[in-house]
Design a protein around this motif. Structure first.
Motif, PDB file in Angstrom:
ATOM      1  N   VAL A   9      40.248   1.348 -42.041  1.00  0.00           N
ATOM      2  CA  VAL A   9      41.469   1.986 -42.514  1.00  0.00           C
ATOM      3  C   VAL A   9      41.486   3.475 -42.164  1.00  0.00           C
ATOM      4  O   VAL A   9      40.493   4.178 -42.323  1.00  0.00           O
ATOM      5  N   GLY A  10      42.618   3.907 -41.639  1.00  0.00           N
ATOM      6  CA  GLY A  10      42.822   5.324 -41.345  1.00  0.00           C
ATOM      7  C   GLY A  10      44.123   5.783 -41.968  1.00  0.00           C
ATOM      8  O   GLY A  10      45.031   4.986 -42.187  1.00  0.00           O
ATOM      9  N   LYS A  11      44.191   7.070 -42.323  1.00  0.00           N
ATOM     10  CA  LYS A  11      45.429   7.617 -42.875  1.00  0.00           C
ATOM     11  C   LYS A  11      45.606   9.039 -42.354  1.00  0.00           C
ATOM     12  O   LYS A  11      44.723   9.886 -42.524  1.00  0.00           O
ATOM     13  N   THR A  12      46.737   9.271 -41.716  1.00  0.00           N
ATOM     14  CA  THR A  12      47.039  10.642 -41.291  1.00  0.00           C
ATOM     15  C   THR A  12      48.300  11.120 -41.996  1.00  0.00           C
ATOM     16  O   THR A  12      49.218  10.337 -42.250  1.00  0.00           O
ATOM     17  N   PHE A  13      48.293  12.387 -42.347  1.00  0.00           N
ATOM     18  CA  PHE A  13      49.469  13.001 -42.955  1.00  0.00           C
ATOM     19  C   PHE A  13      50.023  14.043 -41.991  1.00  0.00           C
ATOM     20  O   PHE A  13      49.251  14.826 -41.448  1.00  0.00           O
ATOM     21  N   ASN A  58      44.136   6.062 -53.356  1.00  0.00           N
ATOM     22  CA  ASN A  58      45.592   5.954 -53.292  1.00  0.00           C
ATOM     23  C   ASN A  58      46.037   4.862 -52.323  1.00  0.00           C
ATOM     24  O   ASN A  58      47.057   4.218 -52.541  1.00  0.00           O
ATOM     25  N   LEU A  59      45.274   4.664 -51.251  1.00  0.00           N
ATOM     26  CA  LEU A  59      45.598   3.589 -50.305  1.00  0.00           C
ATOM     27  C   LEU A  59      45.400   2.231 -50.959  1.00  0.00           C
ATOM     28  O   LEU A  59      46.225   1.333 -50.829  1.00  0.00           O
ATOM     29  N   VAL A  60      44.291   2.096 -51.700  1.00  0.00           N
ATOM     30  CA  VAL A  60      44.010   0.823 -52.361  1.00  0.00           C
ATOM     31  C   VAL A  60      45.062   0.552 -53.444  1.00  0.00           C
ATOM     32  O   VAL A  60      45.512  -0.568 -53.635  1.00  0.00           O
ATOM     33  N   VAL A  63      49.713   3.568 -53.274  1.00  0.00           N
ATOM     34  CA  VAL A  63      50.492   4.810 -53.361  1.00  0.00           C
ATOM     35  C   VAL A  63      50.839   5.287 -51.947  1.00  0.00           C
ATOM     36  O   VAL A  63      51.942   5.733 -51.671  1.00  0.00           O
ATOM     37  N   HIS A  64      49.865   5.180 -51.032  1.00  0.00           N
ATOM     38  CA  HIS A  64      50.115   5.465 -49.610  1.00  0.00           C
ATOM     39  C   HIS A  64      49.936   4.184 -48.813  1.00  0.00           C
ATOM     40  O   HIS A  64      49.198   3.289 -49.234  1.00  0.00           O
ATOM     41  N   ASP A  82      53.704  -5.191 -52.698  1.00  0.00           N
ATOM     42  CA  ASP A  82      52.669  -5.320 -53.732  1.00  0.00           C
ATOM     43  C   ASP A  82      52.492  -4.053 -54.548  1.00  0.00           C
ATOM     44  O   ASP A  82      51.589  -3.969 -55.372  1.00  0.00           O
ATOM     45  N   ARG A  83      53.328  -3.071 -54.296  1.00  0.00           N
ATOM     46  CA  ARG A  83      53.059  -1.779 -54.917  1.00  0.00           C
ATOM     47  C   ARG A  83      53.072  -1.832 -56.436  1.00  0.00           C
ATOM     48  O   ARG A  83      52.429  -1.026 -57.092  1.00  0.00           O
TER      49      ARG A  83
END
Lengths: 314, 324
Positions: A9-13, A58-60, A63-64, A82-83
């Motif tokens: 998993v990756g997350k960029t803002f 937050n990913l789990v 939220v993001h 699923d949020r």
């Protein structure tokens, strides 16, 4: 089966955007993180500020949304819809800001049931009372407002609120950092006790290795968006392999030993411009030229470390 | 002034009360302690223990009309109302959040140079040399270039180093640090603690270090004062506090901190039951008695007198008849 599986998993803002809304500067908060959490266990993610540990939570929680990779809950991929699911709930650091100052304690605990339209008034009230008993609060608190409660009581309310929907996975993001030492122990004990009475998995996000050591089964150490090392609590705390884990452990102020020197030089680099290769190489006492290339993921006996020093191990 | 037998700072029977619409809030009561030259004293307590108010009132930094302060204070043997007259030159302070203490729109170099100009009348160029020297001592990389920067360009750890540099520039006799590492990550915290120790080793500055963290205070203090709900519970050398705590509150506090050791992993922590009392209506007698496991009848009605065990003092009825 693992209750939670996080795969690459990756997350960029986006930090800065141009006229057309395209990002010109991006923050890679989480980069290719993978781990899995066995049902009924306590899994801790530990790291300094800027390590990306809260972004993972937050990913789990939904939220993001991850930029890349996938998150599986009980084997099912996490979807946008699923949020609002009940099986994952969160307890935050500061109950002062996670509780609504204008709503009574009864409403805040009951709210999850109301949103889902579950039960009639009598059933809901019974569930609320059961939750109060579980977290060790008296019924006299129900008509009160958060400002009338102490910090520890508020965190108990936050726990009751998160448990009323009977989640399977509870995300604890620094649950005791805002509390005093004597109250911290009460809340940690309560969380351990609750886990004994029901099948519940904890994902604990913290910067405090002492809490990790007392409280978890498995641990992942994050630095600048990556997991540098993971394993059982005794792997990580008693015989750390990664130089960063060792530095973190030696920086813990422990009454039993007097620190004699600097644990590690320098400061955490900006997550906007992390060093290439191994991200820790700019501060690592054991760094060499090879560290400018990405470190291998070395797996050995149920533990994992991303470090060139250990590339010979299998 | 140079009498070595007189403590640098001595406080006796200090009480600070605030008059609020809800009633009288007693922030601290009957606090007595002293600090020797070059010594480091750690003040430990949870929120509401009165640790910050004690020191802020000594510095004359709580001066609302609603505040009433009692007690006696001597600095270098001279009685005085507060340390206000010595602030800046002989006594300086470092706070928890450096961003609140630095001016955001003035370059670091000018903010630091100002201290020397104001208190020592030192002209620009020699002040600059001294500032650079101090920044080097605090391991701030590339000090000449850092002087041209603004506070927002520094990380939390670096800002705190700048604050400590500012506080140490005039080589004060006493440095007061109020939770200076609480806002920092564990590695920056260890680095700052290391710096405090180095500074203390090379200078003759006495240090009062306020914190809620027993682990932190064990790394920095020679003596520890434990406070609870506005009162002093125990004062003792650091080794005695950890090896042989006397006050039941100190014992409880020590037992309730998690440790890295493998022995007690997975076991419940020994928490202190109950919560800290409201400062508006503190319990009579010993402030800790409602949460104490060794409580006796006398604890409920009368505040315990100090018991001196030679070098360490404890305020607890358990030790009645012992000590001096």
């Amino acid at each position: 089966m693992d209750i939670l599986e996080v795969r690459n998993v990756g997350k960029t803002f986006p930090v800065r955007k141009n006229l057309f809304g395209r990002p010109t500067l991006e923050l890679h908060a989480v980069r290719s993180v993978s781990f899995s959490v066995p049902r009924g266990s306590v899994f801790s993610i530990v790291g300094e500020s800027g390590s990306g540990k809260s972004t993972v939570a937050n990913l789990v929680a939904g939220v993001h949304r991850p930029t890349s990779g996938e998150i599986l809950l009980s084997g099912e991929p996490l979807k946008e819809s699923d949020r609002r699911r009940a099986c994952v709930q969160m307890v935050f650091q500061d109950p002062e800001s996670s509780l609504d100052p204008r709503k009574t304690i009864r409403f805040q605990i009951e709210e999850g049931l109301l949103i889902r339209g579950m039960g009639n008034a009598r059933e809901r009230s019974g569930r609320v009372s059961a939750m109060l008993d579980l977290v060790g609060l008296g019924r006299d608190l129900l008509p009160k407002y958060p400002h009338e409660l102490s910090g520890g009581q508020k965190q108990r309310v936050a726990i009751a609120r998160s448990l009323i929907l009977e989640p399977q996975l509870l995300l604890l993001d620094e649950p005791t950092s805002a509390l005093d030492v004597s109250v911290q122990a009460q809340i940690l004990n309560l969380l351990m006790e609750i886990r004994g009475t029901r099948t519940l998995t904890y994902l604990l996000i913290t910067h405090d290795l002492k809490i990790v050591s007392c409280f978890s089964d498995r641990v992942a150490v994050m630095y600048l968006g990556r997991i540098v090392e993971s394993g059982t609590v005794s792997d990580i705390v008693d015989s750390p392999l990664h130089p960063y884990t060792r530095a973190l452990l030696s920086a813990v102020p422990d009454p039993g030993r007097r620190m004699t020197s600097d644990p590690v030089r320098g400061e955490i680099p900006s997550p906007l411009d992390p060093p290439g290769g191994c991200a820790f190489r700019t501060r690592c006492p054991d760094a060499s030229d090879v560290c400018e290339t990405p470190p291998p993921r070395v797996l050995a006996g149920g533990r994992e470390v991303s470090c060139h020093l250990h590339s010979g191990r299998t | 002034m140079t009498d070595r037998s007189v403590p640098l700072l001595s406080i006796s029977s200090l009480s600070v009360r605030f008059r609020l619409p809800e009633g009288i809030l007693t922030a601290c009561e009957d606090v007595s302690f002293s600090v020797e030259r070059g010594e480091s004293l750690g003040i430990v307590g949870e929120s509401g223990s009165g640790k910050s108010v004690t020191v802020l009132s000594i510095m004359d930094l709580v001066s609302a009309p609603s505040v009433r302060r009692e007690g006696n204070l001597t600095f270098r043997g001279q009685p005085c109302a507060s340390l206000a007259a010595f602030r800046g030159r002989d006594v300086s302070m470092v706070f928890q959040n450096p961003l609140n203490s630095l001016n955001p729109s003035i370059r670091i170099g000018r903010q630091l140079g100002e201290v020397l100009e104001e208190h020592l009348g030192m002209p620009g160029p020699s002040a600059r040399d001294r500032v650079v020297g101090m920044m080097e001592r605090l391991a701030i990389p590339d000090p000449e270039r850092m002087l041209e920067r603004y506070p927002f360009e520094f990380s939390g750890g670096m800002r705190q180093r700048v604050m400590i540099a500012m506080a140490m520039l005039c080589e004060p006799a006493l440095l007061v640090a109020d939770e200076p590492t609480t806002a920092l990550d564990v590695i920056s915290q260890a680095q700052i603690l290391h710096l405090f120790r180095e500074l203390q080793r090379v200078s003759n500055t006495a240090l009062i270090f306020i914190t809620h963290d027993l682990g932190v205070v064990s790394q920095i203090a020679q003596r520890i004062m434990v406070m609870y709900a506005g009162r002093v519970m125990e004062i003792a050398p650091v080794a005695d506090i950890f090896a042989n705590p006397l006050h039941p509150y100190t014992v409880g506090l020590l037992r309730s901190i998690p440790t890295l050791g493998a022995e007690r992993r997975g076991c419940p922590l020994a928490a202190i039951r109950g919560t800290v009392p409201s400062p508006l209506s503190p319990p009579p007698g010993c402030r800790f008695h409602p949460r104490c496991d060794a409580v006796m009848d006398v604890c409920r009605t009368q505040p315990p007198p100090p018991r001196d065990f030679g070098g360490r003092v404890v305020w607890c009825w358990k030790y009645r008849g012992e000590g001096a």
